[in-house]
Design a protein around this motif. Structure first.
Motif, mmCIF file in Angstrom:
data_model
loop_
_atom_site.group_PDB
_atom_site.id
_atom_site.type_symbol
_atom_site.label_atom_id
_atom_site.label_comp_id
_atom_site.label_asym_id
_atom_site.label_seq_id
_atom_site.Cartn_x
_atom_site.Cartn_y
_atom_site.Cartn_z
ATOM 1 N N VAL A 1 14.031 13.025 -7.277
ATOM 2 C CA VAL A 1 13.911 12.401 -5.955
ATOM 3 C C VAL A 1 12.437 12.188 -5.643
ATOM 4 C CG1 VAL A 1 14.376 12.649 -3.486
ATOM 5 C CG2 VAL A 1 16.021 13.539 -5.152
ATOM 6 N N ALA A 2 12.110 10.999 -5.158
ATOM 7 C CA ALA A 2 10.734 10.707 -4.740
ATOM 8 C C ALA A 2 10.755 10.040 -3.372
ATOM 9 C CB ALA A 2 10.048 9.803 -5.759
ATOM 10 N N THR A 3 9.946 10.546 -2.461
ATOM 11 C CA THR A 3 9.830 9.966 -1.125
ATOM 12 C C THR A 3 8.353 9.831 -0.765
ATOM 13 O OG1 THR A 3 9.917 12.122 -0.017
ATOM 14 C CG2 THR A 3 12.015 10.973 -0.352
ATOM 15 N N LEU A 4 8.091 8.947 0.182
ATOM 16 C CA LEU A 4 6.727 8.814 0.675
ATOM 17 C C LEU A 4 6.285 10.063 1.423
ATOM 18 C CD1 LEU A 4 6.039 5.320 2.297
ATOM 19 C CD2 LEU A 4 4.587 6.583 0.699
ATOM 20 N N ALA A 5 7.183 10.588 2.255
ATOM 21 C CA ALA A 5 6.803 11.694 3.128
ATOM 22 C C ALA A 5 7.832 12.815 3.091
ATOM 23 C CB ALA A 5 6.624 11.202 4.563
ATOM 24 N N ASN B 1 0.824 -1.215 0.000
ATOM 25 C CA ASN B 1 0.000 0.000 0.000
ATOM 26 C C ASN B 1 0.852 1.255 0.000
ATOM 27 O OD1 ASN B 1 -2.105 -1.794 0.178
ATOM 28 N ND2 ASN B 1 -3.154 -0.719 1.838
ATOM 29 N N LEU B 2 1.935 1.244 0.777
ATOM 30 C CA LEU B 2 2.809 2.418 0.817
ATOM 31 C C LEU B 2 3.468 2.638 -0.541
ATOM 32 C CD1 LEU B 2 4.470 1.978 4.338
ATOM 33 C CD2 LEU B 2 2.726 3.646 3.668
ATOM 34 N N GLY B 3 3.818 1.557 -1.214
ATOM 35 C CA GLY B 3 4.404 1.687 -2.543
ATOM 36 C C GLY B 3 3.434 2.304 -3.534
ATOM 37 N N ALA B 4 2.142 2.002 -3.392
ATOM 38 C CA ALA B 4 1.141 2.607 -4.262
ATOM 39 C C ALA B 4 1.054 4.117 -4.028
ATOM 40 C CB ALA B 4 -0.222 1.955 -4.027
ATOM 41 N N LEU B 5 1.199 4.523 -2.756
ATOM 42 C CA LEU B 5 1.211 5.960 -2.439
ATOM 43 C C LEU B 5 2.459 6.620 -3.015
ATOM 44 C CD1 LEU B 5 -0.013 5.940 1.282
ATOM 45 C CD2 LEU B 5 -1.364 6.057 -0.815
ATOM 46 N N LEU B 6 3.593 5.935 -2.903
ATOM 47 C CA LEU B 6 4.829 6.456 -3.482
ATOM 48 C C LEU B 6 4.684 6.601 -4.989
ATOM 49 C CD1 LEU B 6 7.814 7.270 -3.253
ATOM 50 C CD2 LEU B 6 8.400 4.832 -3.322
ATOM 51 N N ALA B 7 4.005 5.649 -5.621
ATOM 52 C CA ALA B 7 3.784 5.724 -7.068
ATOM 53 C C ALA B 7 2.993 6.984 -7.432
ATOM 54 C CB ALA B 7 3.049 4.480 -7.550
ATOM 55 N N VAL C 1 15.070 7.136 -4.680
ATOM 56 C CA VAL C 1 13.900 6.839 -3.852
ATOM 57 C C VAL C 1 14.300 6.639 -2.398
ATOM 58 C CG1 VAL C 1 12.090 5.137 -3.405
ATOM 59 C CG2 VAL C 1 12.590 5.834 -5.756
ATOM 60 N N ASP C 2 13.501 7.227 -1.491
ATOM 61 C CA ASP C 2 13.692 7.025 -0.055
ATOM 62 C C ASP C 2 12.326 7.125 0.623
ATOM 63 O OD1 ASP C 2 15.096 6.460 2.216
ATOM 64 O OD2 ASP C 2 16.266 8.306 2.258
ATOM 65 N N ASP C 3 12.289 6.824 1.922
ATOM 66 C CA ASP C 3 11.004 6.890 2.621
ATOM 67 C C ASP C 3 10.652 8.305 3.060
ATOM 68 O OD1 ASP C 3 13.117 6.827 4.428
ATOM 69 O OD2 ASP C 3 12.085 5.592 5.906
ATOM 70 N N ILE C 4 11.635 9.062 3.570
ATOM 71 C CA ILE C 4 11.369 10.388 4.120
ATOM 72 C C ILE C 4 12.427 11.381 3.630
ATOM 73 C CG2 ILE C 4 10.991 11.715 6.246
ATOM 74 C CD1 ILE C 4 10.809 8.903 7.660
ATOM 75 N N LEU C 5 11.990 12.609 3.354
ATOM 76 C CA LEU C 5 12.920 13.703 3.077
ATOM 77 C C LEU C 5 12.696 14.766 4.141
ATOM 78 C CD1 LEU C 5 13.888 15.145 -0.357
ATOM 79 C CD2 LEU C 5 13.485 16.675 1.568
#
Length: 281
Positions: free
Chosen positions: A248-252, A113-119, A221-225
Protein backbone atom coordinates in the motif's frame (compact mmCIF):
# COMPACT_ATOMS: atom_id res chain seq x y z
CA UNK A 1 6.97 51.17 -13.10
CA UNK A 2 4.44 49.58 -15.39
CA UNK A 3 5.31 46.09 -16.61
CA UNK A 4 4.39 45.48 -20.25
CA UNK A 5 2.92 42.07 -20.98
CA UNK A 6 2.74 40.24 -24.25
CA UNK A 7 -0.72 39.43 -25.67
CA UNK A 8 -0.17 35.79 -24.70
CA UNK A 9 0.57 36.77 -21.09
CA UNK A 10 -2.54 38.95 -20.98
CA UNK A 11 -4.73 36.10 -22.19
CA UNK A 12 -3.08 33.67 -19.76
CA UNK A 13 -3.59 36.09 -16.87
CA UNK A 14 -7.30 36.12 -17.56
CA UNK A 15 -7.53 32.34 -17.69
CA UNK A 16 -5.08 31.20 -15.03
CA UNK A 17 -4.96 32.21 -11.33
CA UNK A 18 -2.43 34.88 -10.37
CA UNK A 19 -2.19 33.90 -6.69
CA UNK A 20 -1.33 30.71 -4.82
CA UNK A 21 -4.44 28.70 -4.02
CA UNK A 22 -2.92 27.61 -0.67
CA UNK A 23 -1.41 30.79 0.83
CA UNK A 24 -2.80 33.52 -1.41
CA UNK A 25 0.61 34.95 -2.28
CA UNK A 26 1.11 36.33 -5.80
CA UNK A 27 2.55 33.76 -8.18
CA UNK A 28 5.86 34.83 -9.75
CA UNK A 29 4.81 33.11 -12.98
CA UNK A 30 1.63 31.77 -14.49
CA UNK A 31 0.96 28.15 -13.75
CA UNK A 32 -1.83 25.67 -14.42
CA UNK A 33 -1.15 24.33 -10.90
CA UNK A 34 -1.54 27.55 -8.85
CA UNK A 35 0.61 26.58 -5.88
CA UNK A 36 3.70 28.65 -5.17
CA UNK A 37 7.20 27.25 -4.72
CA UNK A 38 7.21 28.31 -1.07
CA UNK A 39 4.17 26.16 -0.32
CA UNK A 40 5.64 23.18 -2.16
CA UNK A 41 8.86 23.59 -0.15
CA UNK A 42 6.87 23.40 3.10
CA UNK A 43 5.78 19.85 2.25
CA UNK A 44 8.32 17.57 3.88
CA UNK A 45 8.60 13.82 4.25
CA UNK A 46 7.97 12.11 7.57
CA UNK A 47 11.20 10.99 9.21
CA UNK A 48 10.05 9.70 12.61
CA UNK A 49 9.95 6.12 13.83
CA UNK A 50 7.04 4.30 12.19
CA UNK A 51 5.46 0.87 12.26
CA UNK A 52 7.26 -1.40 9.81
CA UNK A 53 3.92 -2.82 8.64
CA UNK A 54 1.36 0.00 8.41
CA UNK A 55 3.50 3.15 8.69
CA UNK A 56 1.75 4.52 11.80
CA UNK A 57 3.89 6.68 14.08
CA UNK A 58 5.44 4.72 16.96
CA UNK A 59 5.23 7.21 19.81
CA UNK A 60 2.89 5.49 22.29
CA UNK A 61 3.55 2.76 24.87
CA UNK A 62 2.72 -0.78 23.84
CA UNK A 63 -0.23 -2.67 25.30
CA UNK A 64 0.35 -4.79 28.39
CA UNK A 65 1.63 -8.22 27.47
CA UNK A 66 2.88 -7.20 24.01
CA UNK A 67 6.67 -6.86 23.79
CA UNK A 68 8.22 -3.71 22.36
CA UNK A 69 8.78 -4.25 18.62
CA UNK A 70 8.84 -2.20 15.45
CA UNK A 71 5.12 -2.86 15.04
CA UNK A 72 2.30 -0.61 16.23
CA UNK A 73 -0.27 -2.04 18.60
CA UNK A 74 -2.84 -2.50 15.84
CA UNK A 75 -0.50 -4.61 13.68
CA UNK A 76 0.80 -6.55 16.68
CA UNK A 77 -2.73 -7.61 17.64
CA UNK A 78 -4.24 -8.08 14.18
CA UNK A 79 -1.70 -8.09 11.32
CA UNK A 80 -3.15 -6.53 8.17
CA UNK A 81 -3.51 -8.51 4.93
CA UNK A 82 -1.07 -6.20 3.14
CA UNK A 83 2.69 -6.72 3.38
CA UNK A 84 3.62 -3.09 4.02
CA UNK A 85 2.14 0.41 3.83
CA UNK A 86 4.22 3.49 3.10
CA UNK A 87 3.44 7.18 2.80
CA UNK A 88 5.31 10.36 1.99
CA UNK A 89 4.33 12.52 4.94
CA UNK A 90 1.91 13.31 7.73
CA UNK A 91 -1.58 14.43 6.74
CA UNK A 92 -1.18 17.97 8.03
CA UNK A 93 -0.16 21.46 6.99
CA UNK A 94 0.64 22.14 3.36
CA UNK A 95 0.48 18.46 2.37
CA UNK A 96 -3.13 18.31 3.55
CA UNK A 97 -3.85 21.62 1.80
CA UNK A 98 -2.38 20.39 -1.48
CA UNK A 99 -4.36 17.14 -1.32
CA UNK A 100 -7.54 19.15 -0.72
CA UNK A 101 -6.67 21.40 -3.67
CA UNK A 102 -6.54 18.34 -5.92
CA UNK A 103 -9.38 16.39 -4.38
CA UNK A 104 -12.00 19.01 -3.57
CA UNK A 105 -10.98 22.11 -5.53
CA UNK A 106 -10.28 19.90 -8.57
CA UNK A 107 -6.92 21.50 -9.32
CA UNK A 108 -5.84 18.43 -11.27
CA UNK A 109 -2.48 19.81 -12.52
CA UNK A 110 -1.31 19.62 -8.86
CA UNK A 111 -1.24 15.84 -9.34
CA UNK A 112 2.08 16.07 -11.16
CA UNK A 113 4.00 17.34 -8.12
CA UNK A 114 1.96 15.24 -5.71
CA UNK A 115 2.58 12.18 -7.86
CA UNK A 116 6.32 12.80 -7.61
CA UNK A 117 6.00 12.83 -3.81
CA UNK A 118 3.99 9.61 -3.95
CA UNK A 119 6.75 8.10 -6.09
CA UNK A 120 9.23 8.90 -3.29
CA UNK A 121 6.99 7.02 -0.86
CA UNK A 122 6.73 4.02 -3.20
CA UNK A 123 10.53 3.93 -3.50
CA UNK A 124 10.66 3.07 0.22
CA UNK A 125 9.52 -0.48 -0.57
CA UNK A 126 12.13 -0.98 -3.30
CA UNK A 127 14.51 -3.16 -1.26
CA UNK A 128 11.80 -5.76 -0.64
CA UNK A 129 9.20 -5.21 -3.37
CA UNK A 130 8.94 -7.38 -6.50
CA UNK A 131 10.41 -5.95 -9.71
CA UNK A 132 7.01 -6.04 -11.45
CA UNK A 133 3.80 -4.84 -9.81
CA UNK A 134 0.18 -4.27 -10.75
CA UNK A 135 -0.83 -0.77 -9.64
CA UNK A 136 -4.44 -0.66 -8.40
CA UNK A 137 -5.92 2.70 -7.34
CA UNK A 138 -8.53 2.49 -4.56
CA UNK A 139 -11.78 3.00 -6.50
CA UNK A 140 -14.57 5.46 -5.89
CA UNK A 141 -18.17 4.36 -6.17
CA UNK A 142 -19.61 5.36 -9.55
CA UNK A 143 -21.85 8.01 -7.97
CA UNK A 144 -18.90 9.67 -6.16
CA UNK A 145 -16.76 9.43 -9.27
CA UNK A 146 -19.50 11.12 -11.28
CA UNK A 147 -19.85 13.90 -8.69
CA UNK A 148 -16.12 14.56 -8.41
CA UNK A 149 -15.38 14.04 -12.09
CA UNK A 150 -12.25 11.95 -11.48
CA UNK A 151 -10.68 9.50 -9.04
CA UNK A 152 -7.79 11.22 -7.25
CA UNK A 153 -6.16 7.87 -6.45
CA UNK A 154 -6.01 6.97 -10.14
CA UNK A 155 -4.70 10.43 -11.07
CA UNK A 156 -1.97 10.20 -8.43
CA UNK A 157 -1.06 6.65 -9.45
CA UNK A 158 -0.61 7.72 -13.08
CA UNK A 159 1.62 10.62 -12.06
CA UNK A 160 3.67 8.44 -9.71
CA UNK A 161 4.23 5.78 -12.35
CA UNK A 162 5.43 8.46 -14.75
CA UNK A 163 7.91 9.73 -12.16
CA UNK A 164 9.13 6.23 -11.27
CA UNK A 165 9.67 5.37 -14.93
CA UNK A 166 12.36 8.07 -14.89
CA UNK A 167 13.91 7.43 -11.46
CA UNK A 168 13.61 3.62 -11.42
CA UNK A 169 13.36 2.45 -15.06
CA UNK A 170 14.08 -1.18 -14.12
CA UNK A 171 10.95 -1.31 -11.95
CA UNK A 172 7.92 -2.36 -14.01
CA UNK A 173 4.52 -0.96 -13.05
CA UNK A 174 1.27 -1.71 -14.85
CA UNK A 175 -1.68 0.53 -14.06
CA UNK A 176 -4.86 -1.51 -13.58
CA UNK A 177 -7.58 1.01 -12.65
CA UNK A 178 -10.51 -1.34 -13.30
CA UNK A 179 -9.20 -4.25 -11.24
CA UNK A 180 -10.96 -3.31 -8.01
CA UNK A 181 -14.61 -2.26 -7.82
CA UNK A 182 -16.42 -0.45 -5.01
CA UNK A 183 -19.75 -2.24 -4.75
CA UNK A 184 -21.63 0.33 -2.72
CA UNK A 185 -21.51 4.01 -1.91
CA UNK A 186 -19.97 4.02 1.57
CA UNK A 187 -20.15 6.96 3.95
CA UNK A 188 -17.18 9.29 3.99
CA UNK A 189 -14.66 7.92 6.48
CA UNK A 190 -13.97 11.35 7.98
CA UNK A 191 -15.38 11.66 11.48
CA UNK A 192 -16.03 7.94 11.97
CA UNK A 193 -14.54 5.92 14.81
CA UNK A 194 -12.16 3.05 13.94
CA UNK A 195 -14.97 0.52 14.51
CA UNK A 196 -17.38 2.53 12.33
CA UNK A 197 -14.75 2.78 9.60
CA UNK A 198 -14.30 -0.99 9.51
CA UNK A 199 -18.05 -1.57 9.33
CA UNK A 200 -18.40 1.12 6.68
CA UNK A 201 -16.05 -0.60 4.20
CA UNK A 202 -16.79 -4.22 5.12
CA UNK A 203 -17.62 -6.06 1.91
CA UNK A 204 -17.37 -2.84 -0.10
CA UNK A 205 -14.75 -4.07 -2.59
CA UNK A 206 -14.65 -6.80 -5.22
CA UNK A 207 -12.06 -7.79 -7.82
CA UNK A 208 -13.55 -7.51 -11.30
CA UNK A 209 -11.40 -10.25 -12.87
CA UNK A 210 -9.66 -12.62 -10.45
CA UNK A 211 -7.65 -14.13 -13.31
CA UNK A 212 -5.96 -10.77 -13.88
CA UNK A 213 -4.91 -10.62 -10.21
CA UNK A 214 -4.02 -14.26 -9.56
CA UNK A 215 -0.31 -14.61 -8.80
CA UNK A 216 0.32 -10.87 -9.24
CA UNK A 217 2.09 -8.58 -6.79
CA UNK A 218 -0.18 -5.58 -6.27
CA UNK A 219 0.55 -2.00 -5.28
CA UNK A 220 -2.63 -0.44 -3.86
CA UNK A 221 -2.61 3.37 -4.14
CA UNK A 222 -4.68 6.02 -2.36
CA UNK A 223 -4.27 9.62 -1.24
CA UNK A 224 -4.59 9.19 2.55
CA UNK A 225 -4.34 6.33 5.04
CA UNK A 226 -6.00 6.99 8.40
CA UNK A 227 -6.90 3.93 10.46
CA UNK A 228 -6.21 1.62 7.54
CA UNK A 229 -9.78 0.30 7.32
CA UNK A 230 -10.07 0.94 3.59
CA UNK A 231 -6.60 -0.44 2.84
CA UNK A 232 -7.29 -3.59 4.84
CA UNK A 233 -10.66 -4.22 3.19
CA UNK A 234 -9.32 -3.61 -0.32
CA UNK A 235 -6.18 -5.69 0.29
CA UNK A 236 -8.26 -8.54 1.69
CA UNK A 237 -10.36 -8.61 -1.49
CA UNK A 238 -7.21 -8.71 -3.63
CA UNK A 239 -5.64 -11.51 -1.57
CA UNK A 240 -8.87 -13.54 -1.72
CA UNK A 241 -8.81 -13.13 -5.50
CA UNK A 242 -5.36 -14.72 -5.60
CA UNK A 243 -2.89 -11.81 -5.43
CA UNK A 244 0.56 -13.01 -4.39
CA UNK A 245 1.09 -9.95 -2.21
CA UNK A 246 -0.33 -6.47 -1.65
CA UNK A 247 1.64 -3.34 -0.79
CA UNK A 248 0.00 0.00 0.00
CA UNK A 249 1.28 3.47 -0.89
CA UNK A 250 -0.38 6.77 0.01
CA UNK A 251 0.63 10.39 -0.14
CA UNK A 252 -0.19 11.01 3.50
CA UNK A 253 -0.59 9.12 6.75
CA UNK A 254 -2.98 10.55 9.33
CA UNK A 255 -1.80 10.15 12.89
CA UNK A 256 -4.11 8.26 15.21
CA UNK A 257 -4.96 10.40 18.22
CA UNK A 258 -6.80 8.43 20.89
CA UNK A 259 -6.55 7.85 24.62
CA UNK A 260 -4.88 4.64 25.82
CA UNK A 261 -8.25 3.38 26.99
CA UNK A 262 -10.07 3.97 23.71
CA UNK A 263 -7.15 2.54 21.76
CA UNK A 264 -7.17 -0.58 23.90
CA UNK A 265 -10.87 -1.16 23.33
CA UNK A 266 -10.61 -0.34 19.63
CA UNK A 267 -7.77 -2.80 19.09
CA UNK A 268 -9.47 -5.46 21.20
CA UNK A 269 -12.49 -5.07 18.94
CA UNK A 270 -10.18 -5.28 15.93
CA UNK A 271 -8.71 -8.54 17.22
CA UNK A 272 -12.23 -9.95 17.62
CA UNK A 273 -13.12 -8.88 14.06
CA UNK A 274 -9.93 -10.38 12.69
CA UNK A 275 -10.64 -13.68 14.40
CA UNK A 276 -13.99 -13.85 12.62
CA UNK A 277 -12.26 -13.21 9.25
CA UNK A 278 -13.79 -9.76 8.79
CA UNK A 279 -11.81 -6.74 7.49
CA UNK A 280 -10.34 -4.70 10.31
CA UNK A 281 -9.08 -1.18 10.56
Amino acid sequence: MRVLRSPADAISSALLPASCSLCGSPLPRLSSAPICDACWSEITSHSGLVCSRCGDTLDAPVLDGIPATNLCRACAIAPPPFAKAVSFGIYDGRLRDAIHALKYDRIRPAARNLGALLAEAIAQILPEAPSAMLVVPVPLHRTKNRQRGFNQARTLAQAAIGSLSQSHPHWKFTLAPSTLMRLRATETQAGLTPTQRRRNVRGAFKVSDPNAVSGQHVLLVDDILTTGATARAAAQSLIKAGAASVYVATLARARRINSNVSRTHAFADMHSSSSSHQPAS
